[in-house]
Design a protein around this motif. Structure first.
Motif, PDB file in Angstrom:
ATOM      1  N   THR A  18     -10.560  -2.818 -14.446  1.00 57.69           N
ATOM      2  CA  THR A  18     -11.012  -2.797 -13.055  1.00 57.69           C
ATOM      3  C   THR A  18     -12.307  -2.016 -12.883  1.00 57.69           C
ATOM      4  OG1 THR A  18      -8.690  -2.949 -12.350  1.00 57.69           O
ATOM      5  CG2 THR A  18     -10.308  -2.245 -10.704  1.00 57.69           C
ATOM      6  N   LYS A  69     -21.873  -9.257  -1.167  1.00 60.86           N
ATOM      7  CA  LYS A  69     -20.467  -8.933  -0.904  1.00 60.86           C
ATOM      8  C   LYS A  69     -20.296  -8.357   0.505  1.00 60.86           C
ATOM      9  CE  LYS A  69     -19.348  -7.919  -5.748  1.00 60.86           C
ATOM     10  NZ  LYS A  69     -18.965  -6.858  -6.707  1.00 60.86           N
ATOM     11  N   TYR A  76       0.830  -1.209   0.000  1.00 60.39           N
ATOM     12  CA  TYR A  76       0.000   0.000   0.000  1.00 60.39           C
ATOM     13  C   TYR A  76       0.867   1.263   0.000  1.00 60.39           C
ATOM     14  CZ  TYR A  76      -3.277   3.546   1.644  1.00 60.39           C
ATOM     15  OH  TYR A  76      -4.018   4.698   1.770  1.00 60.39           O
ATOM     16  N   ARG A  98     -15.317  -0.757  -0.082  1.00 59.69           N
ATOM     17  CA  ARG A  98     -15.495  -1.699  -1.186  1.00 59.69           C
ATOM     18  C   ARG A  98     -15.078  -3.091  -0.726  1.00 59.69           C
ATOM     19  NH1 ARG A  98     -12.267   0.499  -6.176  1.00 59.69           N
ATOM     20  NH2 ARG A  98     -10.679   0.628  -4.545  1.00 59.69           N
ATOM     21  N   PRO A  99     -15.995  -4.017  -0.605  1.00 56.03           N
ATOM     22  CA  PRO A  99     -15.620  -5.383  -0.183  1.00 56.03           C
ATOM     23  C   PRO A  99     -14.688  -6.018  -1.213  1.00 56.03           C
ATOM     24  CG  PRO A  99     -17.995  -5.043  -0.012  1.00 56.03           C
ATOM     25  CD  PRO A  99     -17.452  -3.870  -0.754  1.00 56.03           C
ATOM     26  N   TYR A 100     -13.653  -6.654  -0.721  1.00 59.94           N
ATOM     27  CA  TYR A 100     -12.668  -7.302  -1.594  1.00 59.94           C
ATOM     28  C   TYR A 100     -12.904  -8.799  -1.584  1.00 59.94           C
ATOM     29  CZ  TYR A 100      -8.266  -9.236  -3.261  1.00 59.94           C
ATOM     30  OH  TYR A 100      -7.328  -9.953  -3.950  1.00 59.94           O
ATOM     31  N   LEU A 101     -12.980  -9.389  -2.776  1.00 55.61           N
ATOM     32  CA  LEU A 101     -13.149 -10.826  -2.938  1.00 55.61           C
ATOM     33  C   LEU A 101     -11.955 -11.356  -3.711  1.00 55.61           C
ATOM     34  CD1 LEU A 101     -16.940 -10.930  -3.865  1.00 55.61           C
ATOM     35  CD2 LEU A 101     -15.897 -11.358  -1.646  1.00 55.61           C
ATOM     36  N   SER A 102     -11.209 -12.269  -3.111  1.00 52.29           N
ATOM     37  CA  SER A 102      -9.974 -12.764  -3.693  1.00 52.29           C
ATOM     38  C   SER A 102     -10.273 -13.882  -4.682  1.00 52.29           C
ATOM     39  CB  SER A 102      -9.046 -13.283  -2.592  1.00 52.29           C
ATOM     40  OG  SER A 102      -9.644 -14.401  -1.949  1.00 52.29           O
ATOM     41  N   LYS A 129     -16.311 -11.499  -7.611  1.00 53.48           N
ATOM     42  CA  LYS A 129     -16.728 -10.098  -7.648  1.00 53.48           C
ATOM     43  C   LYS A 129     -17.838  -9.862  -8.651  1.00 53.48           C
ATOM     44  CE  LYS A 129     -13.192  -8.631 -10.968  1.00 53.48           C
ATOM     45  NZ  LYS A 129     -14.148  -8.194 -12.010  1.00 53.48           N
ATOM     46  N   GLN A 172     -13.101 -17.302   0.347  1.00 54.03           N
ATOM     47  CA  GLN A 172     -13.769 -16.016   0.537  1.00 54.03           C
ATOM     48  C   GLN A 172     -14.204 -15.827   1.992  1.00 54.03           C
ATOM     49  OE1 GLN A 172     -13.357 -14.311  -2.228  1.00 54.03           O
ATOM     50  NE2 GLN A 172     -12.612 -16.267  -3.055  1.00 54.03           N
ATOM     51  N   TYR A 201     -10.853 -15.561   4.395  1.00 55.29           N
ATOM     52  CA  TYR A 201      -9.840 -14.553   4.045  1.00 55.29           C
ATOM     53  C   TYR A 201      -9.586 -13.630   5.244  1.00 55.29           C
ATOM     54  CZ  TYR A 201      -7.442 -11.032   1.236  1.00 55.29           C
ATOM     55  OH  TYR A 201      -6.513 -10.164   0.729  1.00 55.29           O
TER      56      TYR A 201
END
Length: 833
Positions: A356, A674, A254, A609-613, A666, A620, A623
């Motif tokens: 994206t 989500k 980051y 924003r929910p993150y889904l790998s 996603k 999921q 995580y």
């Protein structure tokens, strides 16, 4: 006297050897034979049992590999290593990944952050950015330091896998040079036998030519194969090193993009493209320079034996003059390649952003403007590449003429010395071939001269080929310098972020609230969330001006069980609190205290924003854990089913095909699903504190209450950031940001009232308990203020009309009366009446 021969005994056959062994065995005692029989029996049994266990273990490993591959999991060693299974042909292959030791990072840090002054990358003192932005890639001392620094990562020690591959490749390179010498001698013999009419010798030479050709083909293929293996080994070392430095608990992934900014936003271009180009160029450097150097030495020695010192001196002079001329006339390919890679990364970044945010762009209908951006970026890239190609055309014309034609003409001149000037060649009147032949010794001098000329010509052509490859390698070295500069900049930036090495230049003081002016304290291990005199400041990168505080310094404490709502208008700093507490933003001043770990018995953050790998449905829910962590915590799929039922997602395993189902999550899950999946992670990990940033904006009100109450029943202290006042019913405290003037409570920041410095007051804040008398009084006061404002609406409307009439009047200079309004205004007023 004839030499008398001695008859030899015939060699024993296998049958006679076995019979002799049996006779020896029968002559032993009964006890010895019994012991030998038992030993042989035990050996056969143990060998069979060991083979059976080996096959069984391999079968179990393959079954485990297929199961773990399907579940996207692996094994973890006691030394921190990780064993993963990857698809390989019709089965799986086991790969063991060892993490980079922290001591290795400490040892390499001085190479990338504090290079020696002689390298030209700094003045011997720690620099704010290494290499400096004005450093030009090229063949200089800086390139040598950068390449050797990267080489220490690619080849960590002498007995590594990479050293063995390079040694094997070196053996094959020497073997190819020897085969070139053999082919050169054989070429002269074949031409000599052809001119002499020696058919038997000619045919035998062809047979040897074909045999050596097959062996030489294998050697060339082995060299290319080993070069590819070296390239993959180099890339593996660097990629794992960068990943360990990039993805760790220090949040470098980051900070390198949002705080440092030294390499821009295209870090994927550095890791995926530039790193590949660098390792390919570095692997080919060993053969493209090492092999020509060996050829130059060997072929020059052979020509010295044939042509004497005069010819050898002429050859060396020719090499030095042409190499110097080409070096001076060569364009700066290193700098040009580095700029090309950067523009390639910018073009790739635009495509990544479009992929994206495809849905958002589609809603806005922004295809046309996105196409303009992409076309402009691609035009810049192609214009730059066309300029490089135009430079290459002129340089390649000069290089090809010098290397291929001028060197060939000079080679013919040198090879003619033994023919026309034998006394100048240093070998007498009879030219001696570089490789004397052992067959046909009765050939006349003309045939021998022909063999010598063909051999020397072949040596000269091979020497010219080696020299041309050396010249071409100079251009490859220039391009390698560009790739090296890019990869070195990437690793030095990661080291700077990892070590937080933002030292201002000498004899200067850091700018306020810059990355060099971080004096706050972060305490991990505190059972709660605490901020003391902590300002919220958006950080600035190296090439930006420092930011300013968003609000007055915050001071509050949230112990376990203090469910809190952080409210305020947009841009007031709600999400900034989460970034400061999580460690994404630096703590410039004051104190920030938080639990030590992320997850169970610690703290978790749910972003907007929910993150889904990528991976399975199981991945999921758990995580950021993997299946290894889930098994170590004694969890199973039944526990995960109960977790999904708690957040009203119990239908997902049946709908998607089980826990091992792989989807593009996603796109499969809706917005509400989500956000509920994010709460499922909270229920699974059960942290003591959960910071939720607008985590239920897409969830219905009844399910929203269920989610918050489920977290509270499980002992999770929720800290909710939202603009929705209705969430107060689930919280006990309210932290309000962005207050102005008399809205600031006594416990909130109210600015500095001193008259010495007239600075603009920052927005204040208040921290109150929900449901108290003070809160009700405050709400009533706010309602009363709104009623007073509504009562003055008519007064403000009349005042507005007076101001408009005054502004509509036009006065003429020198006249006492005003100018009448235009006719169209009078007509408009009549229509209104």
């Amino acid at each position: 006297m004839a030499v008398q021969s001695t008859p030899r005994k015939p060699q024993d056959s296998l049958r006679s050897a076995v019979l002799r062994l049996l006779r020896t065995f029968n002559r032993q005692s009964k006890r010895a034979r019994l012991i030998a029989t038992v030993a042989l029996t035990l050996a056969v049994i143990s060998s069979g049992w060991g083979g059976h266990q080996l096959l069984k273990r391999r079968s179990e490993d393959k079954a485990q590999g297929r199961r773990l591959l399907r579940r996207n999991s692996g094994l973890r060693g006691k030394d921190g290593s990780r064993t993963i299974f990857v698809p390989y042909r019709n089965s799986t292959a086991k790969v063991v990944i060892y993490p980079t030791k922290p001591t290795s990072f400490d040892a390499h840090r001085r190479l990338f952050l504090n290079p020696p002054r002689a390298a030209g990358l700094s003045d011997g003192q720690p620099a704010l950015q290494v290499p400096p932005p004005n450093t030009k890639p090229g063949l200089n001392i800086a390139f040598l330091h950068q390449f050797l620094s990267l080489l220490s990562i690619m080849i960590p020690h002498w007995n590594s896998k990479e050293s063995g591959l390079l040694l094997s490749q070196g053996v094959f390179l020497l073997l190819r040079t020897y085969l070139s010498l053999v082919v050169t001698r054989l070429d002269g013999e074949i031409v000599r036998d052809l001119v002499a009419g020696n058919g038997r010798g000619f045919l035998w030479g062809l047979v040897k030519w074909c045999g050596i050709g097959g062996f030489a083909s294998y050697t060339n293929a082995a060299i290319k194969f080993l070069q590819s293996k070296v390239s993959i080994a180099f890339r593996t070392r660097l990629t794992r090193y960068i990943h360990d430095l990039y993805l760790n608990d220090n949040l470098n992934y980051y900070k390198v993009l949002n705080l440092d900014g030294g390499i821009g936003q295209g870090i994927d271009q550095y890791i995926c493209n530039d790193l590949t180009l660098f390792t390919n160029s570095a692997a080919s450097l060993y053969s493209s320079i090492g092999k020509p150097l060996v050829d130059l030495c060997v072929f020059n020695y052979q020509l010295f034996r044939s042509l004497g010192p005069l010819g050898c001196t002429g050859l060396l002079a020719n090499y030095i003059i042409t190499a110097t001329a080409l070096r001076r006339l060569s364009p700066p390919f290193g700098k040009l390649k580095a700029v090309e890679n950067r523009r390639e990364g910018d073009f790739r970044l635009l495509h990544s952003k479009l992929i994206t945010n495809a849905e958002e762009v589609a809603f806005y209908g922004g295809a046309d403007i996105e196409k303009v951006f992409l076309d402009a970026s691609f035009k810049d890239l192609t214009t730059w590449m066309e300029g490089i190609y135009r430079l290459k055309i002129r340089y390649n014309m000069l290089e090809d003429f010098v290397v291929k034609y001028s060197w060939s003409a000079f080679g013919y001149l040198i090879t003619s010395l033994p023919v026309f000037l034998p006394e100048w060649s240093g070998l007498g009147n009879t030219p001696e071939p570089a490789f004397p032949s052992s067959s046909s010794p009765s050939l006349n001098p003309q045939h021998t001269r022909m063999q010598s000329f063909i051999t020397n010509k072949r040596l000269m052509l091979s020497l010219a080929d080696a020299g041309s490859r050396m010249m071409y390698s100079l251009k490859d070295l220039s391009e390698l310098a560009g790739h090296t500069s890019r990869v070195y900049s990437l690793i030095s930036t990661l080291h700077r972020v990892h070590a937080n090495a933002y030292t201002p230049p000498r004899h200067t003081s850091p700018e306020q609230f810059s990355l060099s002016d971080v004096h706050g304290t972060v305490q991990k291990g505190y059972d709660g969330i605490r901020l003391e005199n902590c300002p919220l400041i958006a950080p600035a990168s190296l090439h930006q001006l420092p930011g300013s505080p968003l609000t007055e310094p915050l001071t509050f404490t949230l112990p376990a069980g203090a469910h809190t709502l952080i409210s305020g208008s947009n841009g007031s700093g709600k999400s900034s609190i989460a970034r400061v507490v999580a460690g994404l933003w630096p703590t410039y001043r004051g104190l920030v205290s938080r639990p030590r770990q992320i997850g169970a018995d610690g703290i978790m953050f749910l972003p907007q924003r929910p993150y889904l790998s990528i991976g399975t449905l199981r991945d999921q829910v758990i995580y950021p854990h993997s299946e290894i962590d889930m098994r170590e915590s004694s969890r199973n799929d039944r526990d995960l089913t109960r977790v999904l039922e708690a957040v009203r997602l119990g239908y997902l395993p049946d709908r998607e095909g089980g826990w091992d189902a792989r989807r593009e999550w996603k796109d499969v899950l809706s917005g509400g699903e989500k956000q509920r999946m994010a709460f499922a992670r909270l229920v699974y990990h059960e942290p003591r504190f959960a910071v939720i940033d607008e985590g239920t904006s897409a969830v219905s009100s009844d399910v929203e209450g269920l989610l918050y109450e489920t977290c509270k029943r499980r002992g999770v202290t929720v800290v909710v950031m939202s603009t929705r006042v209705g969430l107060k019913r689930y919280c006990d405290w309210n932290l309000t940001l962005g207050l102005e003037g008399d809205e600031v409570r006594e416990d909130g920041g109210d600015g500095d009232d001193s008259e010495e410095e007239e600075e603009p007051l920052l927005p204040g804040w208040s921290f109150d308990r929900i449901g108290t008398v003070e809160e009700r009084v405050g709400v009533e006061r706010e309602v009363q203020a709104l009623r007073e404002k509504l009562g003055r609406v008519e007064e403000w409307r009349r005042r507005k009309e007076e101001i408009e009439r005054e502004l509509a009047r036009v006065w003429v200079s020198g006249e006492e009366e005003e100018l009448p309004p235009p006719a169209y205004l009078e007509e408009k007023e009549e229509e209104v009446e």
